[in-house]
Design a protein around this motif. Structure first.
Motif, PDB file in Angstrom:
ATOM      1  N   VAL A   4       0.865  -1.177   0.000  1.00  8.86           N
ATOM      2  CA  VAL A   4       0.000   0.000   0.000  1.00  8.86           C
ATOM      3  C   VAL A   4       0.903   1.229   0.000  1.00  8.86           C
ATOM      4  O   VAL A   4       1.958   1.244   0.635  1.00  8.86           O
ATOM      5  CB  VAL A   4      -0.977   0.039   1.198  1.00  8.86           C
ATOM      6  N   LEU A   5       0.455   2.225  -0.748  1.00  5.47           N
ATOM      7  CA  LEU A   5       1.210   3.456  -0.896  1.00  5.47           C
ATOM      8  C   LEU A   5       0.254   4.624  -0.743  1.00  5.47           C
ATOM      9  O   LEU A   5      -0.884   4.569  -1.241  1.00  5.47           O
ATOM     10  CB  LEU A   5       1.878   3.490  -2.278  1.00  5.47           C
ATOM     11  N   SER A   6       0.694   5.658  -0.064  1.00  6.09           N
ATOM     12  CA  SER A   6      -0.051   6.915  -0.008  1.00  6.09           C
ATOM     13  C   SER A   6       0.872   8.013  -0.510  1.00  6.09           C
ATOM     14  O   SER A   6       2.069   8.020  -0.212  1.00  6.09           O
ATOM     15  CB  SER A   6      -0.488   7.241   1.418  1.00  6.09           C
ATOM     16  N   GLY A   7       0.291   8.917  -1.295  1.00  7.31           N
ATOM     17  CA  GLY A   7       1.087  10.012  -1.823  1.00  7.31           C
ATOM     18  C   GLY A   7       0.199  11.123  -2.337  1.00  7.31           C
ATOM     19  O   GLY A   7      -1.029  11.032  -2.305  1.00  7.31           O
ATOM     20  N   LYS A   8       0.839  12.160  -2.829  1.00  6.28           N
ATOM     21  CA  LYS A   8       0.125  13.309  -3.385  1.00  6.28           C
ATOM     22  C   LYS A   8       0.688  13.611  -4.769  1.00  6.28           C
ATOM     23  O   LYS A   8       1.884  13.449  -5.010  1.00  6.28           O
ATOM     24  CB  LYS A   8       0.272  14.537  -2.480  1.00  6.28           C
ATOM     25  N   GLN A   9      -0.198  14.045  -5.657  1.00  8.76           N
ATOM     26  CA  GLN A   9       0.207  14.466  -6.990  1.00  8.76           C
ATOM     27  C   GLN A   9      -0.496  15.767  -7.329  1.00  8.76           C
ATOM     28  O   GLN A   9      -1.658  15.963  -6.968  1.00  8.76           O
ATOM     29  CB  GLN A   9      -0.136  13.394  -8.041  1.00  8.76           C
ATOM     30  N   GLN A  10       0.200  16.652  -8.019  1.00 10.83           N
ATOM     31  CA  GLN A  10      -0.383  17.895  -8.528  1.00 10.83           C
ATOM     32  C   GLN A  10      -0.922  17.588  -9.919  1.00 10.83           C
ATOM     33  O   GLN A  10      -0.156  17.334 -10.835  1.00 10.83           O
ATOM     34  CB  GLN A  10       0.681  18.999  -8.619  1.00 10.83           C
ATOM     35  N   VAL A  11      -2.251  17.579 -10.057  1.00 10.80           N
ATOM     36  CA  VAL A  11      -2.883  17.174 -11.309  1.00 10.80           C
ATOM     37  C   VAL A  11      -3.932  18.211 -11.709  1.00 10.80           C
ATOM     38  O   VAL A  11      -4.721  18.658 -10.871  1.00 10.80           O
ATOM     39  CB  VAL A  11      -3.561  15.788 -11.161  1.00 10.80           C
ATOM     40  N   ALA A  12      -3.945  18.565 -12.999  1.00 10.44           N
ATOM     41  CA  ALA A  12      -4.991  19.435 -13.531  1.00 10.44           C
ATOM     42  C   ALA A  12      -6.031  18.562 -14.222  1.00 10.44           C
ATOM     43  O   ALA A  12      -5.695  17.614 -14.928  1.00 10.44           O
ATOM     44  CB  ALA A  12      -4.400  20.428 -14.532  1.00 10.44           C
ATOM     45  N   LYS A  13      -7.310  18.867 -13.991  1.00  7.89           N
ATOM     46  CA  LYS A  13      -8.391  18.149 -14.670  1.00  7.89           C
ATOM     47  C   LYS A  13      -8.349  18.488 -16.156  1.00  7.89           C
ATOM     48  O   LYS A  13      -7.765  19.486 -16.571  1.00  7.89           O
ATOM     49  CB  LYS A  13      -9.757  18.574 -14.116  1.00  7.89           C
ATOM     50  N   GLU A  14      -9.015  17.663 -16.960  1.00  5.09           N
ATOM     51  CA  GLU A  14      -9.100  17.937 -18.391  1.00  5.09           C
ATOM     52  C   GLU A  14      -9.605  19.350 -18.623  1.00  5.09           C
ATOM     53  O   GLU A  14     -10.521  19.807 -17.950  1.00  5.09           O
ATOM     54  CB  GLU A  14     -10.076  16.950 -19.056  1.00  5.09           C
ATOM     55  N   ASN A  15      -9.007  20.029 -19.580  1.00  7.82           N
ATOM     56  CA  ASN A  15      -9.408  21.382 -19.992  1.00  7.82           C
ATOM     57  C   ASN A  15      -9.270  22.421 -18.884  1.00  7.82           C
ATOM     58  O   ASN A  15      -9.929  23.447 -18.934  1.00  7.82           O
ATOM     59  CB  ASN A  15     -10.849  21.399 -20.542  1.00  7.82           C
ATOM     60  N   GLN A  16      -8.453  22.162 -17.884  1.00  5.06           N
ATOM     61  CA  GLN A  16      -8.229  23.147 -16.822  1.00  5.06           C
ATOM     62  C   GLN A  16      -6.731  23.389 -16.680  1.00  5.06           C
ATOM     63  O   GLN A  16      -5.926  22.474 -16.844  1.00  5.06           O
ATOM     64  CB  GLN A  16      -8.812  22.675 -15.487  1.00  5.06           C
ATOM     65  N   GLN A  17      -6.356  24.627 -16.387  1.00  7.60           N
ATOM     66  CA  GLN A  17      -4.949  24.998 -16.240  1.00  7.60           C
ATOM     67  C   GLN A  17      -4.436  24.779 -14.819  1.00  7.60           C
ATOM     68  O   GLN A  17      -3.287  24.424 -14.617  1.00  7.60           O
ATOM     69  CB  GLN A  17      -4.763  26.473 -16.621  1.00  7.60           C
TER      70      GLN A  17
END
Length: 186
Positions: free
Chosen positions: A104-117
């Motif tokens: 099991v792994l926990s983490g964070k990612q900086q992600v933009a949704k589709e069509n969003q900056q």
């Protein structure tokens, strides 16, 4: 969807207990054949079950990190940080009998949704089950984006509460293989 119900996955080859409020995304849009994707009916949370080719070149904790980074690459993550990786005891898993190792792994990612900056920090919890006899890495992912500031519409807004880590753990531990033919001839 009813709470705490065994739900068939991959045409009934697997089943698992899904949390209340889970909507099968394949009813809304196309989903790849190697994935089962569910979204919460009132939040941006999602649960993904993926059958992936075994990545035999990585083992142990490195395999869990590999899949976390791979998901980040597919989602176009601008930053990714692993917070914790731990072995998952096989005796706790319905799949324990055919699973050689689990993490099991926990983490964070900086992600933009589709069509969003604007990228948002999404918390990911992943469980990796390695089914080496089937040449398969089974990856379960719980995406927890930051809560939206949605105001309640009143008493008619009776949606289920957001999913918890306990809901994800129930999905992981209840995942059961019913038909190994899903992996092809062995």
């Amino acid at each position: 969807m009813e709470p705490s119900r065994d739900y068939p996955l991959f045409g009934g080859s697997f089943s698992a207990i899904l949390p209340a409020g889970a909507i099968d995304v394949s009813d809304l849009r196309p989903v790849p054949d190697n994935q089962e994707v569910f979204c919460h009916c009132a939040t941006d949370q999602s649960l993904i079950v993926e059958l992936l080719e075994l990545q035999a070149h990585v083992r142990g904790e490195a395999a869990a990190r590999y899949h976390f980074e791979d998901v980040g690459g597919v989602q176009g993550a601008r930053a990714a940080q692993v917070e914790a990786v731990q072995p998952l005891p096989l005796e706790n898993l319905a799949l324990g009998g055919c699973c050689q190792e689990a993490w099991v792994l926990s983490g964070k990612q900086q992600v933009a949704k589709e069509n969003q900056q604007v990228a948002k920090e999404v918390t990911l919890h992943q469980a990796l089950m390695r089914l080496t006899q089937y040449q398969t890495d089974l990856l379960l992912t719980f995406n927890q984006p930051p809560p939206e500031n949605r105001s309640s519409l009143g008493p008619e807004n009776l949606s289920p509460p957001p999913w918890s880590l306990g809901d994800f753990e129930q999905l992981v531990t209840s995942l059961t293989l019913h038909d190994p033919n899903i992996f092809g001839p062995q």
